[in-house]
Design an enzyme around this catalytic site. Structure first.
Site, PDB file in Angstrom:
ATOM      1  N   GLN A  34      39.108  48.839  31.533  1.00 54.85           N
ATOM      2  CA  GLN A  34      39.234  47.576  32.250  1.00 54.85           C
ATOM      3  C   GLN A  34      37.946  47.112  32.932  1.00 54.85           C
ATOM      4  O   GLN A  34      37.715  45.894  33.028  1.00 54.85           O
ATOM      5  CB  GLN A  34      40.381  47.665  33.253  1.00 54.85           C
TER       6      GLN A  34
ATOM      7  N   ALA B 182      37.752  52.066  39.111  1.00 56.67           N
ATOM      8  CA  ALA B 182      37.664  53.224  38.218  1.00 56.67           C
ATOM      9  C   ALA B 182      36.769  54.294  38.813  1.00 56.67           C
ATOM     10  O   ALA B 182      36.986  55.494  38.592  1.00 56.67           O
ATOM     11  CB  ALA B 182      37.146  52.787  36.850  1.00 56.67           C
TER      12      ALA B 182
ATOM     13  N   CYS C 193      31.578  49.334  43.295  1.00 56.32           N
ATOM     14  CA  CYS C 193      31.781  48.006  42.725  1.00 56.32           C
ATOM     15  C   CYS C 193      30.423  47.450  42.311  1.00 56.32           C
ATOM     16  O   CYS C 193      29.696  46.910  43.142  1.00 56.32           O
ATOM     17  CB  CYS C 193      32.449  47.090  43.742  1.00 56.32           C
TER      18      CYS C 193
ATOM     19  N   CYS D 247      39.307  46.323  41.842  1.00 58.00           N
ATOM     20  CA  CYS D 247      37.922  45.841  41.774  1.00 58.00           C
ATOM     21  C   CYS D 247      37.761  44.562  42.585  1.00 58.00           C
ATOM     22  O   CYS D 247      37.742  43.453  42.040  1.00 58.00           O
ATOM     23  CB  CYS D 247      37.454  45.634  40.344  1.00 58.00           C
TER      24      CYS D 247
END
Length: 439
Positions: free
Chosen positions: A60, A320, A353, A178
């Protein structure tokens, strides 16, 4: 269990009788696969089962790059069977209910699976329906989102085709996965329009429900400089509540009431909540996510239940990169519980991020609980509060490789767990259950 059971091909659950599983993982996304791999790296004799209905595994974090014309969508997915670790049984099914008082889950076909240890890694729900008119508008009528595999390419199509007009970008209330993604798409779009001389003819606005541009103050100056550079209208505490695809109008709610705006492109970040079967379960915290201790990621009331990834209640950024640090912690703590060791692993809230502020530059935001900066690299190599070309190469080239070949295979490069003295705190209730598991 025979050899066929251990293959990564999906097994049929069947509903004739309760099936027993030593370690049962709900979810085959990044968190579920990573924690299974981390467990097997520590003890390859473990019997592990993953319950996951999808046949495809998605990377993703790559969808922002798809929407920015950097990646092709084909780079962001692989067959589920190819990423499930060797030796792990895969049951392709959906979970209907949790019954932690009897160490069991119920599948939608009626099959009951019992477990010794349960790991919940079921992700987060994109709640498109919270925004009136959005489900029907998404993917057409100039309404797009990088939050789905299907619509990320449409984002790039709209960016390329827009020559003048109004481009709106939205961010809902937290939590979302995110938290920088709603801005990443906007900066990449503006950089493209600037490169082709179109930006002066495009009115860009960022409507975010948050009271600040970014949740960690150290990164705001760099981001604000790009908001100013691109001439973006910043609307704080402004929430998208409706989309009219027929007229291409979006309605936002803020402190001063509602405002409706015409648009020629609208990128939507959907509201995000815990999956229904999680929020309605005994495992849920008040916010609907699986309740965990923020440090050990263990359930405070059911001692043989752990959770990680987007579905857990820990107040970290849902990325993630957070999973990459959480998986080794959960793996260590499960084995510590089973063996009765006097030490436990601690998760410090790490999340990352990589904020793509232009093509070729990224602000590499890395932080933990309380917004504490946790840079991986020395300041002289990458200044975490300034745009960096090296950080771009990490995001575009290295991190996808690390994801597929490292994290999903149990390699904990720069992600080993922090081990502290002292055993994990026992659960508030159901201690007899924990004793039966560890004994």
């Amino acid at each position: 269990m025979d050899a066929k059971d251990l293959s990564p091909r999906p097994a049929r659950a069947g509903n004739s009788a309760t099936q027993r599983h030593d370690i049962l993982i709900v979810g085959g996304g990044s968190a579920g696969i990573a924690v299974a791999a981390s467990l097997l790296q520590r003890d390859e004799s473990l019997s592990i089962t993953i319950v996951e209905p999808r046949e495809t595994h998605y990377y993703q974090p790559g969808w922002t790059m798809v929407g920015g014309g950097i990646f092709d969508r084909s780079q962001t997915h692989r067959p589920m069977a190819s990423v499930i670790p060797k030796g792990v049984r895969w049951i392709r099914a959906r979970v209907a209910q949790f019954a932690p008082d009897r160490d069991a889950i119920l599948l939608e076909d009626g099959t009951q699976l019992s477990y010794g240890v349960l790991i919940v890694a079921a992700g987060i729900k994109l709640d498109w329906e919270q925004i009136d008119g959005l489900p029907d508008a998404l993917g057409r009528s100039c309404v797009t989102s990088n939050y789905t595999f299907e619509t990320a390419p449409y984002t790039w199509q709209l960016v390329q085709s827009l020559e003048e007009g109004v481009a709106l970008f939205s961010q809902p209330p937290m939590p979302i996965k995110c938290a920088g993604a709603p801005q990443k798409v906007m900066y990449l779009a503006c950089d493209h329009w600037r490169h082709w001389g179109r930006l002066p003819k495009i009115d860009v606005a960022f409507h975010t429900s948050t009271p600040a541009l970014f949740g960690v103050a150290d990164y705001v100056p760099a981001l604000q400089s790009y908001v100013d550079k691109y001439g973006i209208e910043l609307r704080l505490e402004s929430r998208l509540i409706a989309v009219d695809s027929a007229t291409q109008r979006a309605t936002f709610a803020g402190a001063d009431g509602e405002v409706t705006r015409d648009f020629d492109m609208l990128h939507v970040t959907p509201p995000q909540v815990a999956p229904d079967f999680i929020a309605d379960s005994p495992l849920a915290a008040e916010n609907g996510f699986v309740e965990v201790d923020d440090e050990t990621l263990r359930h405070p009331r059911y001692g043989n239940v752990f959770a990680l990834g987007d579905v857990c209640s820990a107040p970290n950024a849902k990325t993630a990169a957070a999973v990459r640090k959480q998986a080794p912690v959960v793996a260590w703590n499960i084995l510590a519980m089973l063996s009765g060791t006097g030490r436990h692993a601690a998760y410090d809230g790490y999340g990352s991020c990589p904020l793509t502020v232009e093509r070729g530059k990224i602000v590499l935001a890395e932080f933990g609980y309380g917004g504490e900066l946790q840079p991986t690299f020395p300041h002289w190599l990458i200044d975490p509060t300034r745009p960096s070309r090296l950080a771009w190469h990490l995001k575009a080239s290295l991190l996808p490789w690390v994801y597929w070949n490292g994290m999903l295979r149990g390699h904990e490069w720069l992600a080993g767990p922090k081990i502290l003295p002292g055993a994990m705190e026992p659960p508030q209730t159901d201690t007899a259950q924990t004793q039966s598991v560890t004994g």
